[in-house]
Enzyme design. Structure first.
Site, PDB file in Angstrom:
ATOM      1  N   GLU A  44      10.954   0.970  -4.597  1.00  0.00           N
ATOM      2  CA  GLU A  44      10.907   1.683  -3.319  1.00  0.00           C
ATOM      3  C   GLU A  44      11.135   0.716  -2.150  1.00  0.00           C
ATOM      4  O   GLU A  44      10.563  -0.369  -2.094  1.00  0.00           O
ATOM      5  CB  GLU A  44       9.533   2.343  -3.195  1.00  0.00           C
ATOM      6  CG  GLU A  44       9.287   3.144  -1.941  1.00  0.00           C
ATOM      7  CD  GLU A  44       7.911   3.793  -1.941  1.00  0.00           C
ATOM      8  OE1 GLU A  44       7.682   4.668  -1.091  1.00  0.00           O
ATOM      9  OE2 GLU A  44       7.076   3.426  -2.787  1.00  0.00           O
ATOM     10  N   LYS A 120      12.982  11.475   1.466  1.00  0.00           N
ATOM     11  CA  LYS A 120      11.670  12.092   1.690  1.00  0.00           C
ATOM     12  C   LYS A 120      11.402  12.094   3.186  1.00  0.00           C
ATOM     13  O   LYS A 120      11.597  11.100   3.861  1.00  0.00           O
ATOM     14  CB  LYS A 120      10.574  11.295   0.989  1.00  0.00           C
ATOM     15  CG  LYS A 120      10.598  11.409  -0.512  1.00  0.00           C
ATOM     16  CD  LYS A 120       9.897  10.244  -1.174  1.00  0.00           C
ATOM     17  CE  LYS A 120       8.492  10.036  -0.680  1.00  0.00           C
ATOM     18  NZ  LYS A 120       7.530  10.981  -1.276  1.00  0.00           N
ATOM     19  N   CYS A 156       7.913   7.115  -5.769  1.00  0.00           N
ATOM     20  CA  CYS A 156       6.491   6.757  -5.733  1.00  0.00           C
ATOM     21  C   CYS A 156       5.539   7.946  -5.798  1.00  0.00           C
ATOM     22  O   CYS A 156       5.340   8.524  -6.844  1.00  0.00           O
ATOM     23  CB  CYS A 156       6.210   5.891  -4.501  1.00  0.00           C
ATOM     24  SG  CYS A 156       4.761   4.828  -4.722  1.00  0.00           S
ATOM     25  N   GLY A 299     -17.695 -28.535  -1.641  1.00  0.00           N
ATOM     26  CA  GLY A 299     -18.335 -28.748  -2.929  1.00  0.00           C
ATOM     27  C   GLY A 299     -18.905 -27.478  -3.509  1.00  0.00           C
ATOM     28  O   GLY A 299     -19.365 -27.459  -4.649  1.00  0.00           O
ATOM     29  N   LYS A 519     -17.817  -8.463  13.143  1.00  0.00           N
ATOM     30  CA  LYS A 519     -17.319  -9.680  12.499  1.00  0.00           C
ATOM     31  C   LYS A 519     -16.146  -9.369  11.572  1.00  0.00           C
ATOM     32  O   LYS A 519     -15.157 -10.105  11.528  1.00  0.00           O
ATOM     33  CB  LYS A 519     -18.435 -10.356  11.684  1.00  0.00           C
ATOM     34  CG  LYS A 519     -19.495 -11.051  12.506  1.00  0.00           C
ATOM     35  CD  LYS A 519     -20.433 -11.824  11.577  1.00  0.00           C
ATOM     36  CE  LYS A 519     -21.483 -12.584  12.362  1.00  0.00           C
ATOM     37  NZ  LYS A 519     -22.363 -13.388  11.486  1.00  0.00           N
TER      38      LYS A 519
END
Length: 549
Positions: A44, A120, A156, A299, A519
């Site tokens: 697509e 479409k 799709c 770390g 946030k």
């Protein structure tokens, strides 16, 4: 009726790169021709890249796509490929009530011209299948003829709709149904695709050839995994996930049993997710013109896994890992960061932050959480400065559990930058992916890239003496269970308590999640790998007084 050889070209495109995508079509058509294909099918919106979002609304872009499509038809002939039928996705337009509207097209190129087009009305311009654009009766039903056989063509989400264009093809007696897809990766989604395809195969009483896009595009990852399924639901052929590939399959003579094609073994759940985030990062780096990344390496497990993902995506020599110890950083954390960098071949640097923090403190004299956050934000400044000076993309190592609860200092080394590979991966899964990646290395006779101590030690931001994440959060296995129910499945407080979760834990987690939306809105892009990714699928009001009763 003779056999028809169909080649499914799952390719990696880039949005807006019309010329580059056209070259891709030319290259893979040549490969298909070399394999003896009568028809090559591309995913697509291949010519434009996918998803094009509001680029669809620009008439100039639609005109450029149309011109590129015409040139491509001629270029195929010039390359000696004019005899191959090429089915490719692109943007088009249709005038409705005097208004030009963009369309999502499947276009058949052959003999130097556009031979047929299926359009479409509703172009996908939304999240990821969180809305379904309903097929309308005004759309065309597309049937193309290749080597004397009639093939149905849909795009799709046409196959997601009962009563859509597939059902209208039943009377057309198609020998096979070809589906052009841009279906993003999502954990556990593979069987959904094959089951849907099998339903449509039974509906048209013919095999279904499902061709899917591959590659990273912004926060989406397309995993390929193209396949062919027979009318009885049997899988006839499969392509690998997360790589470009040409799947070649022969449609049998009329009246003969369907022919099997090549198949690859399915990936395990952890490998799927790991490869998805690697491909997502690789696509973002390459398609945005970067060649290297920089991140803080502490770390800890998050930065270790992120660094390894980056090394797998673009090569360890293109990863800059910066250790930024403070007066609270433990020696084992510094050792683990150095060990990690050596294992993946990263450009490792050490930049102590104490002098910079002291300079701020001389002016601000911060205490408590404000002083802790200052350390974290200084690290963010260091990374952005290195990026600014040297041109690396800053990547953030934060995970979905932290993002959900707001357990991250905004603008720090864990949340700044242009991309966050673990944005949609919760903490429990971070450990699982790290284990998988190390086991994968052992299976290949390689040194595990992540130090064992980074996986096993208690996670800590190390912003004060003896700090661990569990000082402020429930244990991650419990936290992630509650987050999954509240965030992924939209269960409320009453439902969580009815499940038997501790009231104090539930109230604490819900409070953290509800307060952290501001946030999340400022967090970098990251690859979507679950059904509900922050920023892509779940957006709540930042300003809201609603709290779970």
């Amino acid at each position: 009726m003779s056999r028809v050889r169909i080649a499914a070209a799952q390719v990696d495109t880039c949005v807006g790169d019309l010329e580059g995508n056209a070259r891709l079509v030319l290259e893979w058509t040549r490969r298909a021709a070399d394999a003896g294909a009568d028809l090559v099918v591309f995913p697509e919106m291949t010519l434009t890249g996918y998803p094009i979002e509001d680029l669809a609304l620009r008439a100039s872009f639609r005109r450029a796509a149309a011109a590129t499509l015409d040139r491509l038809a001629q270029d195929l002939v010039a390359a000696g490929l004019g005899q191959v039928a090429v089915l490719v996705g692109s943007v088009g337009e249709r005038t409705t009530a005097g208004v030009q509207r963009p369309t999502n097209d499947a276009v058949l190129l052959r003999a130097g011209r556009v031979e047929s087009r299926y359009s479409k009305h509703h172009l996908p311009n939304y999240g990821v299948f969180d809305e379904f654009r309903i097929f309308t009766s005004g759309d065309d039903i597309c049937v193309v003829e290749v080597a004397g056989r009639r093939l149905g063509v849909v795009i799709c989400e046409d196959i997601w709709q009962d009563g859509g264009p597939v059902s209208q093809m039943d009377a057309n007696d198609v020998a096979a149904l070809v589906v052009l897809n841009g279906s993003p990766f999502e954990e556990g989604k593979g069987h959904v695709r094959t089951e849907l395809a099998a339903r449509r195969a039974a509906e048209v009483d013919a095999p279904v050839v499902y061709v899917n896009l591959v590659g990273g595009q912004d926060d989406l990852v397309f995993d390929g995994g193209s396949f062919v399924v027979d009318r009885d639901g049997t899988t006839l052929a499969t392509a690998p996930q997360f790589v470009e590939h040409l799947l070649v399959w022969d449609l049998a003579d009329e009246g003969e049993p369907s022919l099997p094609g090549p198949q690859v073994p399915p990936l395990g759940a952890d490998e799927e997710t790991y490869r998805a985030v690697v491909l997502g990062l690789a696509g973002y780096v390459r398609k945005n013109g970067f060649r290297s990344v920089v991140l803080g390496v502490s770390g800890g497990i998050d930065s270790a896994l992120t660094a390894v993902i980056a090394a797998d995506a673009i090569g360890g020599e293109n990863v800059v890992g910066v250790s930024m110890p403070s007066s609270f950083s433990s020696q084992h954390s510094k050792d683990d960061a150095a060990d990690l960098a050596e294992r993946i071949g990263a450009d490792y640097r050490v930049q102590p932050i104490a002098p910079m923090v002291d300079a701020f403190q001389d002016q601000l004299a911060l205490e408590g959480v404000a002083e802790e956050n200052l350390q974290a934000r200084v690290r963010g400044v260091v990374l952005m400065a290195i990026s600014n000076r040297e041109g690396h993309l800053v990547i953030a190592p934060g995970n979905k559990s932290e993002l959900a609860t707001g357990y991250a200092t905004i603008y720090d080394a864990g949340s700044i930058g242009g991309f966050a590979p673990l944005k949609d991966v919760d903490k429990s899964r971070v450990w699982a992916l790290a284990r998988w990646r190390n086991d994968h290395a052992v299976d290949r006779g390689e040194i595990p890239p992540i130090p064992e101590s980074s996986i096993t030690k208690p996670p800590s931001a190390e912003l004060r003496p003896g700090q661990t994440d569990q000082d402020s959060l429930p244990p991650y296995d419990l936290l992630d269970e509650v987050l999954d129910a509240y965030v992924e499945h939209a269960e409320g407080r009453a439902e969580l308590l009815a499940r038997g979760y501790d009231e104090a834990v539930v109230d604490r987690v819900l409070q953290l999640v509800d307060r952290a939306e501001w946030k999340r809105r400022q967090y970098p892009l990251g690859p979507k790998v679950t059904a509900l990714a922050f920023g892509r699928d779940r957006r709540l009001p930042v300003t809201s007084r609603w709290r779970e009763p």
